[in-house]
Design a protein around this motif. Structure first.
Motif, PDB file in Angstrom:
ATOM      1  N   GLU A 142       0.830  -1.209   0.000  1.00 31.76           N
ATOM      2  CA  GLU A 142       0.000   0.000   0.000  1.00 31.76           C
ATOM      3  C   GLU A 142       0.863   1.257   0.000  1.00 31.76           C
ATOM      4  O   GLU A 142       0.575   2.212  -0.710  1.00 31.76           O
ATOM      5  CB  GLU A 142      -0.940   0.001   1.204  1.00 31.76           C
ATOM      6  CG  GLU A 142      -2.050  -1.019   1.095  1.00 31.76           C
ATOM      7  CD  GLU A 142      -2.931  -1.071   2.334  1.00 31.76           C
ATOM      8  OE1 GLU A 142      -2.790  -0.210   3.236  1.00 31.76           O
ATOM      9  OE2 GLU A 142      -3.761  -1.986   2.417  1.00 31.76           O
ATOM     10  N   GLU A 143       1.946   1.243   0.784  1.00 34.73           N
ATOM     11  CA  GLU A 143       2.840   2.398   0.849  1.00 34.73           C
ATOM     12  C   GLU A 143       3.521   2.654  -0.495  1.00 34.73           C
ATOM     13  O   GLU A 143       3.672   3.794  -0.925  1.00 34.73           O
ATOM     14  CB  GLU A 143       3.899   2.168   1.928  1.00 34.73           C
ATOM     15  CG  GLU A 143       4.818   3.346   2.148  1.00 34.73           C
ATOM     16  CD  GLU A 143       5.846   3.082   3.239  1.00 34.73           C
ATOM     17  OE1 GLU A 143       6.956   3.627   3.116  1.00 34.73           O
ATOM     18  OE2 GLU A 143       5.553   2.340   4.185  1.00 34.73           O
ATOM     19  N   ASN A 144       3.902   1.589  -1.192  1.00 33.79           N
ATOM     20  CA  ASN A 144       4.614   1.734  -2.466  1.00 33.79           C
ATOM     21  C   ASN A 144       3.698   2.012  -3.647  1.00 33.79           C
ATOM     22  O   ASN A 144       4.040   2.788  -4.532  1.00 33.79           O
ATOM     23  CB  ASN A 144       5.433   0.476  -2.766  1.00 33.79           C
ATOM     24  CG  ASN A 144       6.650   0.363  -1.881  1.00 33.79           C
ATOM     25  OD1 ASN A 144       7.289   1.362  -1.592  1.00 33.79           O
ATOM     26  ND2 ASN A 144       6.954  -0.826  -1.433  1.00 33.79           N
ATOM     27  N   PHE A 145       2.536   1.361  -3.707  1.00 35.78           N
ATOM     28  CA  PHE A 145       1.701   1.433  -4.906  1.00 35.78           C
ATOM     29  C   PHE A 145       0.437   2.267  -4.758  1.00 35.78           C
ATOM     30  O   PHE A 145      -0.156   2.655  -5.753  1.00 35.78           O
ATOM     31  CB  PHE A 145       1.335   0.015  -5.369  1.00 35.78           C
ATOM     32  CG  PHE A 145       2.529  -0.766  -5.842  1.00 35.78           C
ATOM     33  CD1 PHE A 145       3.058  -0.565  -7.097  1.00 35.78           C
ATOM     34  CD2 PHE A 145       3.158  -1.667  -4.999  1.00 35.78           C
ATOM     35  CE1 PHE A 145       4.169  -1.263  -7.526  1.00 35.78           C
ATOM     36  CE2 PHE A 145       4.267  -2.380  -5.416  1.00 35.78           C
ATOM     37  CZ  PHE A 145       4.774  -2.176  -6.684  1.00 35.78           C
ATOM     38  N   TYR A 146      -0.007   2.527  -3.542  1.00 36.74           N
ATOM     39  CA  TYR A 146      -1.228   3.304  -3.348  1.00 36.74           C
ATOM     40  C   TYR A 146      -0.964   4.633  -2.646  1.00 36.74           C
ATOM     41  O   TYR A 146      -1.860   5.212  -2.045  1.00 36.74           O
ATOM     42  CB  TYR A 146      -2.256   2.497  -2.556  1.00 36.74           C
ATOM     43  CG  TYR A 146      -2.809   1.289  -3.304  1.00 36.74           C
ATOM     44  CD1 TYR A 146      -2.814   1.224  -4.691  1.00 36.74           C
ATOM     45  CD2 TYR A 146      -3.348   0.219  -2.611  1.00 36.74           C
ATOM     46  CE1 TYR A 146      -3.320   0.134  -5.364  1.00 36.74           C
ATOM     47  CE2 TYR A 146      -3.862  -0.891  -3.280  1.00 36.74           C
ATOM     48  CZ  TYR A 146      -3.842  -0.921  -4.646  1.00 36.74           C
ATOM     49  OH  TYR A 146      -4.355  -1.998  -5.317  1.00 36.74           O
ATOM     50  N   ALA A 147       0.257   5.138  -2.717  1.00 40.14           N
ATOM     51  CA  ALA A 147       0.618   6.371  -2.015  1.00 40.14           C
ATOM     52  C   ALA A 147      -0.193   7.566  -2.511  1.00 40.14           C
ATOM     53  O   ALA A 147      -0.567   8.425  -1.727  1.00 40.14           O
ATOM     54  CB  ALA A 147       2.109   6.646  -2.162  1.00 40.14           C
ATOM     55  N   GLY A 148      -0.488   7.636  -3.799  1.00 37.18           N
ATOM     56  CA  GLY A 148      -1.220   8.776  -4.350  1.00 37.18           C
ATOM     57  C   GLY A 148      -2.725   8.574  -4.387  1.00 37.18           C
ATOM     58  O   GLY A 148      -3.435   9.376  -4.974  1.00 37.18           O
ATOM     59  N   GLN A 149      -3.209   7.523  -3.755  1.00 33.74           N
ATOM     60  CA  GLN A 149      -4.638   7.222  -3.769  1.00 33.74           C
ATOM     61  C   GLN A 149      -5.141   7.040  -2.349  1.00 33.74           C
ATOM     62  O   GLN A 149      -4.369   6.773  -1.442  1.00 33.74           O
ATOM     63  CB  GLN A 149      -4.875   5.942  -4.565  1.00 33.74           C
ATOM     64  CG  GLN A 149      -4.395   6.044  -5.998  1.00 33.74           C
ATOM     65  CD  GLN A 149      -4.168   4.679  -6.597  1.00 33.74           C
ATOM     66  OE1 GLN A 149      -5.032   3.847  -6.550  1.00 33.74           O
ATOM     67  NE2 GLN A 149      -2.984   4.462  -7.133  1.00 33.74           N
ATOM     68  N   GLU A 150      -6.436   7.159  -2.172  1.00 26.00           N
ATOM     69  CA  GLU A 150      -7.052   6.913  -0.871  1.00 26.00           C
ATOM     70  C   GLU A 150      -7.568   5.476  -0.855  1.00 26.00           C
ATOM     71  O   GLU A 150      -8.323   5.074  -1.740  1.00 26.00           O
ATOM     72  CB  GLU A 150      -8.223   7.880  -0.657  1.00 26.00           C
ATOM     73  CG  GLU A 150      -8.994   7.627   0.613  1.00 26.00           C
ATOM     74  CD  GLU A 150     -10.300   8.411   0.684  1.00 26.00           C
ATOM     75  OE1 GLU A 150     -11.051   8.171   1.646  1.00 26.00           O
ATOM     76  OE2 GLU A 150     -10.580   9.233  -0.208  1.00 26.00           O
ATOM     77  N   VAL A 151      -7.132   4.712   0.149  1.00 25.62           N
ATOM     78  CA  VAL A 151      -7.675   3.365   0.322  1.00 25.62           C
ATOM     79  C   VAL A 151      -8.979   3.554   1.090  1.00 25.62           C
ATOM     80  O   VAL A 151      -8.987   3.748   2.302  1.00 25.62           O
ATOM     81  CB  VAL A 151      -6.701   2.435   1.078  1.00 25.62           C
ATOM     82  CG1 VAL A 151      -7.340   1.068   1.299  1.00 25.62           C
ATOM     83  CG2 VAL A 151      -5.394   2.292   0.309  1.00 25.62           C
ATOM     84  N   TYR A 152     -10.097   3.525   0.366  1.00 24.08           N
ATOM     85  CA  TYR A 152     -11.408   3.790   0.952  1.00 24.08           C
ATOM     86  C   TYR A 152     -11.855   2.618   1.814  1.00 24.08           C
ATOM     87  O   TYR A 152     -12.407   2.787   2.881  1.00 24.08           O
ATOM     88  CB  TYR A 152     -12.398   4.078  -0.179  1.00 24.08           C
ATOM     89  CG  TYR A 152     -13.720   4.600   0.296  1.00 24.08           C
ATOM     90  CD1 TYR A 152     -13.820   5.866   0.863  1.00 24.08           C
ATOM     91  CD2 TYR A 152     -14.874   3.835   0.175  1.00 24.08           C
ATOM     92  CE1 TYR A 152     -15.041   6.352   1.307  1.00 24.08           C
ATOM     93  CE2 TYR A 152     -16.095   4.315   0.615  1.00 24.08           C
ATOM     94  CZ  TYR A 152     -16.166   5.573   1.180  1.00 24.08           C
ATOM     95  OH  TYR A 152     -17.362   6.047   1.618  1.00 24.08           O
ATOM     96  N   SER A 153     -11.614   1.402   1.333  1.00 24.05           N
ATOM     97  CA  SER A 153     -11.901   0.208   2.135  1.00 24.05           C
ATOM     98  C   SER A 153     -11.074  -0.955   1.602  1.00 24.05           C
ATOM     99  O   SER A 153     -10.566  -0.908   0.484  1.00 24.05           O
ATOM    100  CB  SER A 153     -13.396  -0.149   2.094  1.00 24.05           C
ATOM    101  OG  SER A 153     -13.762  -0.615   0.812  1.00 24.05           O
ATOM    102  N   CYS A 154     -10.935  -1.983   2.432  1.00 22.58           N
ATOM    103  CA  CYS A 154     -10.197  -3.180   2.040  1.00 22.58           C
ATOM    104  C   CYS A 154     -10.848  -4.385   2.717  1.00 22.58           C
ATOM    105  O   CYS A 154     -10.867  -4.471   3.946  1.00 22.58           O
ATOM    106  CB  CYS A 154      -8.739  -3.068   2.448  1.00 22.58           C
ATOM    107  SG  CYS A 154      -7.781  -4.542   2.040  1.00 22.58           S
TER     108      CYS A 154
END
Length: 194
Positions: A142-154
């Motif tokens: 998540e830190e490497n690939f989703y840094a520019g996005q909001e993780v809304y849910s998982c």
């Protein structure tokens, strides 16, 4: 492919309204704008379109594996200007420090390179160890690939297998889905379209 959550259009005409679904590669903002007299003007379209979309990722950690860890012998080398050294089967780290002359810092730097050899270790993990490692892998991903996005849910599902544990994550993400792309139009009277 995403559902449009919000938008900020700087130039152009919005094609995808908030709440609408858009296919991957679909037009979001058009640079074809009509003026007050009805004349069509081509402009550079610019916008930020926040979309919500899902992605599925899987992570796996085996109960038994052989790891190569940087815990072996360490060799250190120092260079003033340019230099280099190599040590096979090792991990490299580097530090720089300023060169001081009569108490004042100069533009010169001393570079210290450190090679640490790899050591192979056999690891046997419990189910709890596997889950902890899966959690670490997921956080690093998540830190490497989703840094520019909001993780809304998982939504996470851990599935024990014969040789390890597999973690399946269904992410709902929010981020800017607008990508500027040039669209070529054929000129009137030209043969064929580009």
């Amino acid at each position: 492919a995403a559902a449009v959550v919000s938008h900020v259009v700087r130039d152009g005409v919005l094609v995808a309204d908030t709440g609408s679904g858009v296919p991957e590669g679909g037009l979001l903002v058009s640079g074809t704008v009509a003026d007050a007299a009805g004349n069509v003007i081509l402009k550079h379209a610019s916008a930020e379109i926040i979309g919500e979309y899902t992605e599925t990722r899987e992570f796996f950690v085996p109960y038994k594996e052989t790891l190569r860890l940087p815990e072996g012998e360490t060799a250190e080398y120092r260079w003033l200007f340019f230099g280099g050294a190599a040590m096979e089967d090792s991990v490299y780290s580097e530090e720089t420090e300023a060169v001081r002359l009569f108490g004042k810092e100069t533009p010169l730097k001393i570079r210290t390179g450190r090679f640490t050899g790899y050591v192979s270790r056999n690891v046997t993990r419990s189910a709890d160890d596997c889950l902890a490692e899966l959690s670490r892998q997921q956080a690093a991903f998540e830190e490497n690939f989703y840094a520019g996005q909001e993780v809304y849910s998982c939504e996470k599902t851990a599935v024990p297998e014969q040789d390890g544990i597999r973690l399946r994550c269904v992410y709902t993400l929010r981020g800017n889905i607008a990508k500027e792309q040039e669209i070529l139009l054929s000129q009137p009277g030209s043969q064929g379209a580009e």
